[in-house]
Motif scaffolding. Structure first.
Motif, PDB file in Angstrom:
ATOM      1  N   ASP A 170       0.816   4.119   1.558  1.00  0.00           N
ATOM      2  CA  ASP A 170       1.109   5.406   2.178  1.00  0.00           C
ATOM      3  C   ASP A 170       2.278   6.017   1.395  1.00  0.00           C
ATOM      4  OD1 ASP A 170       0.891   7.487   4.051  1.00  0.00           O
ATOM      5  OD2 ASP A 170       2.475   6.611   5.289  1.00  0.00           O
ATOM      6  N   GLY A 171       2.045   6.224   0.125  1.00  0.00           N
ATOM      7  CA  GLY A 171       3.098   6.678  -0.780  1.00  0.00           C
ATOM      8  C   GLY A 171       3.496   5.548  -1.712  1.00  0.00           C
ATOM      9  N   PRO A 172       4.326   5.833  -2.700  1.00  0.00           N
ATOM     10  CA  PRO A 172       4.655   4.833  -3.712  1.00  0.00           C
ATOM     11  C   PRO A 172       5.511   3.669  -3.209  1.00  0.00           C
ATOM     12  CG  PRO A 172       5.955   6.808  -4.047  1.00  0.00           C
ATOM     13  CD  PRO A 172       4.962   7.124  -2.967  1.00  0.00           C
ATOM     14  N   ASN A 173       6.230   3.845  -2.108  1.00  0.00           N
ATOM     15  CA  ASN A 173       7.144   2.804  -1.636  1.00  0.00           C
ATOM     16  C   ASN A 173       6.929   2.473  -0.161  1.00  0.00           C
ATOM     17  OD1 ASN A 173       8.704   2.498  -4.098  1.00  0.00           O
ATOM     18  ND2 ASN A 173       9.355   4.582  -3.688  1.00  0.00           N
ATOM     19  N   ARG A 174       5.688   2.603   0.279  1.00  0.00           N
ATOM     20  CA  ARG A 174       5.416   2.391   1.701  1.00  0.00           C
ATOM     21  C   ARG A 174       4.028   1.783   1.881  1.00  0.00           C
ATOM     22  NH1 ARG A 174       6.871   4.955   6.782  1.00  0.00           N
ATOM     23  NH2 ARG A 174       5.022   5.424   7.996  1.00  0.00           N
ATOM     24  N   LEU A 175       3.965   0.759   2.727  1.00  0.00           N
ATOM     25  CA  LEU A 175       2.697   0.148   3.108  1.00  0.00           C
ATOM     26  C   LEU A 175       2.580   0.214   4.625  1.00  0.00           C
ATOM     27  CD1 LEU A 175       2.718  -3.033   0.836  1.00  0.00           C
ATOM     28  CD2 LEU A 175       1.340  -0.985   0.538  1.00  0.00           C
ATOM     29  N   ILE A 176       1.358   0.444   5.099  1.00  0.00           N
ATOM     30  CA  ILE A 176       1.121   0.501   6.537  1.00  0.00           C
ATOM     31  C   ILE A 176      -0.055  -0.402   6.906  1.00  0.00           C
ATOM     32  CG2 ILE A 176       2.097   2.816   6.829  1.00  0.00           C
ATOM     33  CD1 ILE A 176      -0.782   3.894   6.892  1.00  0.00           C
ATOM     34  N   ALA A 218      -1.612   0.183  17.044  1.00  0.00           N
ATOM     35  CA  ALA A 218      -0.275   0.556  16.592  1.00  0.00           C
ATOM     36  C   ALA A 218      -0.252   0.396  15.078  1.00  0.00           C
ATOM     37  CB  ALA A 218       0.782  -0.324  17.244  1.00  0.00           C
ATOM     38  N   THR A 219       0.783   0.931  14.450  1.00  0.00           N
ATOM     39  CA  THR A 219       0.895   0.852  12.994  1.00  0.00           C
ATOM     40  C   THR A 219       2.206   0.185  12.615  1.00  0.00           C
ATOM     41  OG1 THR A 219      -0.382   2.887  12.785  1.00  0.00           O
ATOM     42  CG2 THR A 219       0.853   2.179  10.845  1.00  0.00           C
ATOM     43  N   PHE A 220       2.097  -0.866  11.828  1.00  0.00           N
ATOM     44  CA  PHE A 220       3.267  -1.559  11.288  1.00  0.00           C
ATOM     45  C   PHE A 220       3.577  -0.936   9.928  1.00  0.00           C
ATOM     46  CE2 PHE A 220       5.165  -5.168   8.903  1.00  0.00           C
ATOM     47  CZ  PHE A 220       6.256  -5.413   9.721  1.00  0.00           C
ATOM     48  N   CYS A 221       4.793  -0.468   9.753  1.00  0.00           N
ATOM     49  CA  CYS A 221       5.197   0.229   8.530  1.00  0.00           C
ATOM     50  C   CYS A 221       6.259  -0.570   7.782  1.00  0.00           C
ATOM     51  CB  CYS A 221       5.776   1.596   8.864  1.00  0.00           C
ATOM     52  SG  CYS A 221       4.689   2.609   9.868  1.00  0.00           S
ATOM     53  N   VAL A 222       6.114  -0.637   6.473  1.00  0.00           N
ATOM     54  CA  VAL A 222       7.098  -1.310   5.621  1.00  0.00           C
ATOM     55  C   VAL A 222       7.485  -0.340   4.509  1.00  0.00           C
ATOM     56  CG1 VAL A 222       7.580  -3.289   4.141  1.00  0.00           C
ATOM     57  CG2 VAL A 222       6.037  -3.550   6.085  1.00  0.00           C
ATOM     58  N   ASN A 223       8.761  -0.032   4.446  1.00  0.00           N
ATOM     59  CA  ASN A 223       9.291   0.831   3.385  1.00  0.00           C
ATOM     60  C   ASN A 223      10.073  -0.016   2.396  1.00  0.00           C
ATOM     61  OD1 ASN A 223       8.298   3.214   4.552  1.00  0.00           O
ATOM     62  ND2 ASN A 223      10.063   3.344   5.901  1.00  0.00           N
ATOM     63  N   PHE A 224       9.871   0.268   1.126  1.00  0.00           N
ATOM     64  CA  PHE A 224      10.557  -0.463   0.058  1.00  0.00           C
ATOM     65  C   PHE A 224      11.592   0.433  -0.606  1.00  0.00           C
ATOM     66  CE2 PHE A 224       6.568  -2.622   0.660  1.00  0.00           C
ATOM     67  CZ  PHE A 224       6.881  -3.957   0.508  1.00  0.00           C
ATOM     68  N   LYS A 225      12.696  -0.182  -1.043  1.00  0.00           N
ATOM     69  CA  LYS A 225      13.707   0.556  -1.808  1.00  0.00           C
ATOM     70  C   LYS A 225      13.140   0.821  -3.198  1.00  0.00           C
ATOM     71  CE  LYS A 225      17.544  -1.819   0.415  1.00  0.00           C
ATOM     72  NZ  LYS A 225      18.668  -2.738   0.210  1.00  0.00           N
TER      73      LYS A 225
END
Length: 82
Positions: free
Chosen positions: A34-40, A62-69
Protein backbone atom coordinates in the motif's frame (compact mmCIF):
# COMPACT_ATOMS: atom_id res chain seq x y z
CA UNK A 1 16.13 -4.72 4.26
CA UNK A 2 14.87 -6.14 1.01
CA UNK A 3 11.26 -6.11 -0.08
CA UNK A 4 11.01 -9.82 0.81
CA UNK A 5 12.41 -9.03 4.26
CA UNK A 6 9.69 -6.41 4.73
CA UNK A 7 7.06 -9.10 4.17
CA UNK A 8 8.77 -11.41 6.67
CA UNK A 9 9.04 -8.61 9.24
CA UNK A 10 5.37 -7.73 8.73
CA UNK A 11 4.29 -11.37 9.13
CA UNK A 12 6.31 -11.62 12.35
CA UNK A 13 4.80 -8.36 13.62
CA UNK A 14 1.27 -9.67 13.02
CA UNK A 15 2.06 -12.97 14.75
CA UNK A 16 3.41 -11.11 17.79
CA UNK A 17 0.80 -8.33 17.88
CA UNK A 18 -1.10 -8.16 21.16
CA UNK A 19 -4.73 -8.56 20.13
CA UNK A 20 -7.46 -8.10 22.72
CA UNK A 21 -8.36 -11.22 24.69
CA UNK A 22 -11.77 -11.46 23.04
CA UNK A 23 -10.47 -11.35 19.44
CA UNK A 24 -10.16 -14.71 17.68
CA UNK A 25 -8.59 -14.57 14.21
CA UNK A 26 -10.30 -17.09 11.97
CA UNK A 27 -8.56 -16.30 8.66
CA UNK A 28 -6.45 -13.72 6.90
CA UNK A 29 -5.28 -12.75 3.45
CA UNK A 30 -1.71 -12.22 2.28
CA UNK A 31 0.07 -8.96 2.93
CA UNK A 32 -0.38 -6.42 0.14
CA UNK A 33 1.64 -3.34 -0.67
CA UNK A 34 0.00 0.00 0.00
CA UNK A 35 2.74 2.37 -1.11
CA UNK A 36 6.52 1.98 -1.09
CA UNK A 37 6.88 1.75 2.71
CA UNK A 38 3.62 0.21 3.84
CA UNK A 39 2.15 -3.29 3.95
CA UNK A 40 -1.42 -4.14 4.89
CA UNK A 41 -3.15 -7.38 5.82
CA UNK A 42 -6.91 -7.91 5.97
CA UNK A 43 -7.92 -10.44 8.59
CA UNK A 44 -11.22 -11.84 9.74
CA UNK A 45 -12.14 -12.40 13.35
CA UNK A 46 -14.87 -13.26 15.85
CA UNK A 47 -15.37 -12.18 19.43
CA UNK A 48 -16.88 -15.53 20.40
CA UNK A 49 -14.28 -18.31 20.74
CA UNK A 50 -16.74 -20.89 19.37
CA UNK A 51 -17.83 -18.82 16.37
CA UNK A 52 -14.78 -19.65 14.26
CA UNK A 53 -16.17 -23.16 13.97
CA UNK A 54 -19.68 -22.00 13.06
CA UNK A 55 -20.10 -20.93 9.44
CA UNK A 56 -23.51 -19.44 10.24
CA UNK A 57 -21.96 -16.63 12.30
CA UNK A 58 -20.40 -14.00 10.02
CA UNK A 59 -16.93 -12.81 10.86
CA UNK A 60 -15.82 -9.18 11.07
CA UNK A 61 -12.81 -7.80 9.24
CA UNK A 62 -9.99 -5.47 10.18
CA UNK A 63 -6.74 -4.34 8.58
CA UNK A 64 -3.31 -4.75 10.13
CA UNK A 65 -0.96 -2.01 8.88
CA UNK A 66 2.84 -1.95 9.00
CA UNK A 67 4.75 1.20 8.08
CA UNK A 68 8.48 1.10 7.42
CA UNK A 69 11.01 3.90 7.85
CA UNK A 70 12.18 4.80 4.32
CA UNK A 71 15.74 5.54 5.41
CA UNK A 72 16.28 2.25 7.30
CA UNK A 73 13.49 -0.03 6.00
CA UNK A 74 12.77 -1.08 9.60
CA UNK A 75 9.29 -1.09 11.09
CA UNK A 76 8.26 2.41 12.15
CA UNK A 77 4.79 1.50 13.42
CA UNK A 78 2.19 -1.23 13.37
CA UNK A 79 -1.50 -0.86 14.13
CA UNK A 80 -4.96 -2.17 13.36
CA UNK A 81 -7.73 -0.29 11.58
CA UNK A 82 -10.87 -1.71 13.09
Amino acid sequence: MSFKSQFIAAEDAFAEYDLAKDIYVCSFDKFQTDGPNRLILTFYYHTDPHAEFDDDIPSKSATFCVNFKPETNKIAEEYINW
